[in-house]
Write a protein that holds these residues in place. Structure first.
Motif, PDB file in Angstrom:
ATOM      1  N   ARG A 261       1.118  -1.058  -0.553  1.00  0.00           N
ATOM      2  CA  ARG A 261       0.184  -0.432  -0.062  1.00  0.00           C
ATOM      3  C   ARG A 261       0.926   1.272   0.286  1.00  0.00           C
ATOM      4  O   ARG A 261       1.122   2.319  -1.040  1.00  0.00           O
ATOM      5  N   PHE A 262       2.018   1.213   1.018  1.00  0.00           N
ATOM      6  CA  PHE A 262       2.653   2.038   0.871  1.00  0.00           C
ATOM      7  C   PHE A 262       3.390   1.942  -0.632  1.00  0.00           C
ATOM      8  O   PHE A 262       3.488   3.663  -1.413  1.00  0.00           O
ATOM      9  N   VAL A 264       2.866   1.425  -3.681  1.00  0.00           N
ATOM     10  CA  VAL A 264       1.595   1.845  -5.064  1.00  0.00           C
ATOM     11  C   VAL A 264       0.864   3.583  -4.431  1.00  0.00           C
ATOM     12  O   VAL A 264       0.943   4.376  -5.396  1.00  0.00           O
ATOM     13  N   GLY A 265       1.003   3.823  -3.239  1.00  0.00           N
ATOM     14  CA  GLY A 265       0.474   5.481  -2.427  1.00  0.00           C
ATOM     15  C   GLY A 265       1.821   6.485  -3.537  1.00  0.00           C
ATOM     16  O   GLY A 265       1.866   7.600  -3.476  1.00  0.00           O
ATOM     17  N   ARG A 266       3.416   5.941  -4.051  1.00  0.00           N
ATOM     18  CA  ARG A 266       4.532   6.406  -3.901  1.00  0.00           C
ATOM     19  C   ARG A 266       4.328   6.326  -5.033  1.00  0.00           C
ATOM     20  O   ARG A 266       5.489   6.408  -5.905  1.00  0.00           O
ATOM     21  N   ALA A 377       2.954  11.022  -1.061  1.00  0.00           N
ATOM     22  CA  ALA A 377       2.052  10.012  -1.646  1.00  0.00           C
ATOM     23  C   ALA A 377       1.591  10.782  -3.115  1.00  0.00           C
ATOM     24  O   ALA A 377       0.297  10.955  -2.887  1.00  0.00           O
ATOM     25  N   ALA A 378       2.114  10.677  -3.817  1.00  0.00           N
ATOM     26  CA  ALA A 378       1.382  11.121  -5.073  1.00  0.00           C
ATOM     27  C   ALA A 378       2.447  10.003  -6.180  1.00  0.00           C
ATOM     28  O   ALA A 378       3.792   9.422  -6.061  1.00  0.00           O
TER      29      ALA A 378
END
Length: 461
Positions: A261-262, A264-266, A377-378
């Motif tokens: 999840r971390f 994918v958020g980056r 987070a992009a």
């Protein structure tokens, strides 16, 4: 250097080996094949990536009587991923054996589907112990014509607690049989298993795990720093062009989900693989890594054995394993079959101290953890150029990869070269296509007919 033709293999096997670009036997193949063809029991110590599947696979395929409709070989493996990998490898090696039937049976797979596959008895059954014992007890498999039993990754079979199942399985097998056993380590328990089940075995060693026998083309890099720097250090590694396709190991499924999840958020295209996932979800995660739709697979040790992803550039052990053999099996997922690969391990100083006690880890090049400030987070890393499409037809519908290519070219508006990696399962298939065309191709191909049946195509998210 010996060639495969020197090992006494039949022409139909040599032809398949040539097509697979297997140019020369590995040490374990060179030692095992002549012994196995001579009917000897063999106990082989073979580390990850040594080519043991082909070593026993070539031997058993040459001994099959294809005209006899009976289970003649059983291969016992510790995990369903390995069952599928071995099944596929045997099918490729036996490509020119007419009407060869190889099946994989494992828990989490519909029992009725396996029963259907047994209506015409397979020649080779690859199975996990629990599921094979279920078939024995239901008498859907009666192994009275068995020629060869293979215990693959025996140390892992014992580690996972399959001792009782192994005893029950062996009781039901013909006493006059050949037995081949392979293990990365020769612990006391494995030696006891050899004594109980093999007759005057020939012992073969293709490298001892305790001696640090990892692939020659593998570079081991260690990164040391405080635990709070690990996420940024991992992201930094994944953003390097040379990292390529990566497999990341965590110790728990909760940490896998959290880490994916971390990422994918980056902006990193990451998938998860752990033991509690249904088989179709596992298939999907592995497929997306294999065909380039994702860059990263975050996995527990369920993926450390039996998982064979071609062109895997990098392994990252995000959390340190407890034991040296887990370290080796994780690292050995890359640099396979002569390819070049890199294995990283991220450790705290205390974890580093533990890892450095293992001889297998003595070649690690250690340095301080480089952890630039985390971006917000992009999306930052480039998205993969491929996307995966799910097709509602598979082997049971008599659909082949060739059929799918033709359909996607004829109906999807793609050039033949644009159709990427294809994998066909029993009831569905996955096809990789260029990402920017994926939605349009799915719409165009949906409703097309393959073998007289309309198919549905959808984007795998």
């Amino acid at each position: 250097m010996p060639s495969f033709s020197d090992l006494g293999l039949a022409p139909y096997l040599l032809q398949a080996l040539e097509e697979l670009n297997f140019t020369a036997p590995t040490p374990v193949q060179e030692q095992v094949v002549p012994l196995a063809l001579a009917g000897q029991d063999v106990a082989g110590q073979a580390p990850t990536g040594s080519g043991k599947t082909a070593a026993y696979g070539l031997s058993i395929l040459q001994q099959l009587d294809i005209k006899t409709d009976a289970v003649q070989v059983i291969v016992l493996v510790p995990a369903r991923e390995l069952a599928l990998q071995v099944r596929d490898a045997l099918k490729k090696l036996g490509k020119y054996l007419p009407n060869l039937r190889v099946v994989a049976f494992y828990g989490g797979h519909a029992f009725r589907d396996e029963t259907v596959a047994l209506k015409q008895p397979p020649h080779v059954v690859v199975a996990t112990p629990g599921r094979l014992l279920d078939h024995f007890e239901r008498r859907t498999i009666v192994p009275n014509q068995l020629k060869v039993l293979i215990l693959d990754e025996a140390d892992k079979l014992l580690e996972l607690g399959f001792q009782d199942e192994l005893v029950e399985i062996v009781k039901r097998l013909p006493r006059r049989r050949q037995t081949l056993l392979f293990s990365a380590t020769m612990s006391d328990k494995v030696l006891a298993l050899i004594r109980a089940n093999l007759t005057r075995p020939r012992v073969v060693s293709a490298g001892e795990e305790e001696g640090g026998n990892l692939p020659e083309n593998l570079t081991l890099l260690g990164h040391v720093g405080p635990i709070e720097k690990k996420p940024a250090a991992l992201l930094h590694l994944l953003q390097k062009p040379e990292t390529g396709r990566a497999l990341i190991f965590c110790n728990t499924r909760e940490r896998c989900v959290e880490l994916a999840r971390f990422l994918v958020g980056r902006g990193v295209a990451a998938e998860v693989l752990h033991g509690k996932m249904p088989q179709p979800e596992r298939d999907k995660a592995l497929m997306k890594l294999r065909n380039g739709s994702s860059q990263v697979l975050v996995a527990t040790d369920v993926a450390a054995r039996g998982l064979d992803v071609t062109a895997l550039d990098t392994v990252v052990q995000y959390e340190s394993p407890d034991k040296a053999d887990a370290f080796q099996h994780r690292a050995g997922r890359t640099a396979r079959a002569g390819a070049v690969g890199t294995a990283h391990i991220l450790t705290t100083p205390k974890e580093q101290e533990h890892v450095q006690k293992w001889p297998v880890a003595e070649t690690i090049q250690w340095k301080a953890m480089h952890a630039p400030a985390l971006p917000p987070a992009a999306p930052k890393a480039p998205r993969p150029t491929s996307a995966t499409l799910h097709v509602s037809a598979g082997r049971r519908d008599k659909v082949s990869a060739h059929d799918l290519v033709g359909t996607f070219v004829a109906h999807g508006g793609l050039e033949r070269e644009a159709v990427g990696h294809i994998e066909v399962f029993d009831h569905y298939s996955y096809v990789a296509v260029p990402r920017e065309q994926a939605t349009d191709v799915a719409q165009r191909v949906t409703g097309a007919k393959i073998k007289g049946r309309k198919i549905r195509v959808s984007l795998v998210e």
